[in-house]
Design a protein around this motif. Sequence first.
Motif, PDB file in Angstrom:
ATOM      1  N   CYS A 107       0.828  -1.219   0.000  1.00 32.05           N
ATOM      2  CA  CYS A 107       0.000   0.000   0.000  1.00 32.05           C
ATOM      3  C   CYS A 107       0.855   1.259   0.000  1.00 32.05           C
ATOM      4  CB  CYS A 107      -0.948   0.007   1.197  1.00 32.05           C
ATOM      5  SG  CYS A 107      -2.340  -1.118   1.046  1.00 32.05           S
ATOM      6  N   ARG A 108       1.956   1.241   0.737  1.00 32.34           N
ATOM      7  CA  ARG A 108       2.823   2.427   0.778  1.00 32.34           C
ATOM      8  C   ARG A 108       3.473   2.688  -0.581  1.00 32.34           C
ATOM      9  NH1 ARG A 108       1.422   5.923   4.226  1.00 32.34           N
ATOM     10  NH2 ARG A 108       3.334   6.939   3.633  1.00 32.34           N
ATOM     11  N   TYR A 111       0.682   3.998  -2.714  1.00 33.19           N
ATOM     12  CA  TYR A 111       0.437   5.362  -2.245  1.00 33.19           C
ATOM     13  C   TYR A 111       1.452   6.332  -2.868  1.00 33.19           C
ATOM     14  CZ  TYR A 111       0.714   9.338   0.971  1.00 33.19           C
ATOM     15  OH  TYR A 111       0.785  10.593   1.494  1.00 33.19           O
ATOM     16  N   TYR A 115       0.739   9.402  -5.397  1.00 30.62           N
ATOM     17  CA  TYR A 115       1.167  10.765  -5.062  1.00 30.62           C
ATOM     18  C   TYR A 115       2.000  11.348  -6.199  1.00 30.62           C
ATOM     19  CZ  TYR A 115       1.358  14.183  -1.252  1.00 30.62           C
ATOM     20  OH  TYR A 115       1.166  15.276  -0.441  1.00 30.62           O
ATOM     21  N   ARG A 123      -5.019   8.238  -3.957  1.00 28.40           N
ATOM     22  CA  ARG A 123      -3.937   8.326  -2.972  1.00 28.40           C
ATOM     23  C   ARG A 123      -4.502   8.294  -1.554  1.00 28.40           C
ATOM     24  NH1 ARG A 123      -1.868  13.831  -3.228  1.00 28.40           N
ATOM     25  NH2 ARG A 123      -3.132  14.268  -1.427  1.00 28.40           N
ATOM     26  N   VAL A 126      -5.719   4.752  -0.667  1.00 29.25           N
ATOM     27  CA  VAL A 126      -4.589   3.846  -0.440  1.00 29.25           C
ATOM     28  C   VAL A 126      -3.875   4.204   0.861  1.00 29.25           C
ATOM     29  CG1 VAL A 126      -2.400   2.983  -1.365  1.00 29.25           C
ATOM     30  CG2 VAL A 126      -4.330   3.359  -2.897  1.00 29.25           C
ATOM     31  N   TRP A 127      -3.788   5.496   1.171  1.00 28.56           N
ATOM     32  CA  TRP A 127      -3.196   5.908   2.449  1.00 28.56           C
ATOM     33  C   TRP A 127      -3.988   5.301   3.601  1.00 28.56           C
ATOM     34  CZ3 TRP A 127      -5.391   8.547   6.529  1.00 28.56           C
ATOM     35  CH2 TRP A 127      -4.522   8.910   7.556  1.00 28.56           C
ATOM     36  N   SER A 130      -3.274   1.674   3.936  1.00 20.96           N
ATOM     37  CA  SER A 130      -1.946   1.426   4.516  1.00 20.96           C
ATOM     38  C   SER A 130      -1.964   1.635   6.027  1.00 20.96           C
ATOM     39  CB  SER A 130      -0.882   2.312   3.858  1.00 20.96           C
ATOM     40  OG  SER A 130      -0.950   3.642   4.312  1.00 20.96           O
TER      41      SER A 130
END
Length: 146
Positions: A107-108, A111, A115, A123, A126-127, A130
């Motif tokens: 996920c990071r 992300y 971004y 974004r 997904v943030w 995460s």
Amino acid sequence: MMLLNTFHYEKKQMQSISGIIYLILGACLLPYVFTMIAKKAAGFTAKDNQNPREALAKSEGLASRAHAVQQNSFESLPLFIAAVLMAEYMVMPQRLIMTFGIAYLVCRVIYGICYLKNWAALRTIVWLLSMLCPVTLLLLIIKLTS
């Protein structure tokens, strides 16, 4: 014979924790990937290295977004590391810790891509995903100890 069994047990324990160490290492190194992208996109020079934070603060576009990803990645690290270490300390199943840890890392990365591409709505989703990974691990620990 008892000594051999003890050694085998300790070796098995060390092998199982190596995945956790790789998760933490990956999470700790990920922000630096975005730092390199930010510096490259900003046209970072040797002179900029005298005050890199100021140089990156003045950046725009892709460089600015990569810098923001780097900062956010560092900000999320304490929660992730605490959750993984607490789960390990509480002897949560390795498969569970690894699943949430890998999901966090994936996920990071997604992300960061969102971004960089300036896909703000995706974004944010997904943030949130995460951040749910370490939070869920901590909630499972609370449930386990209650």
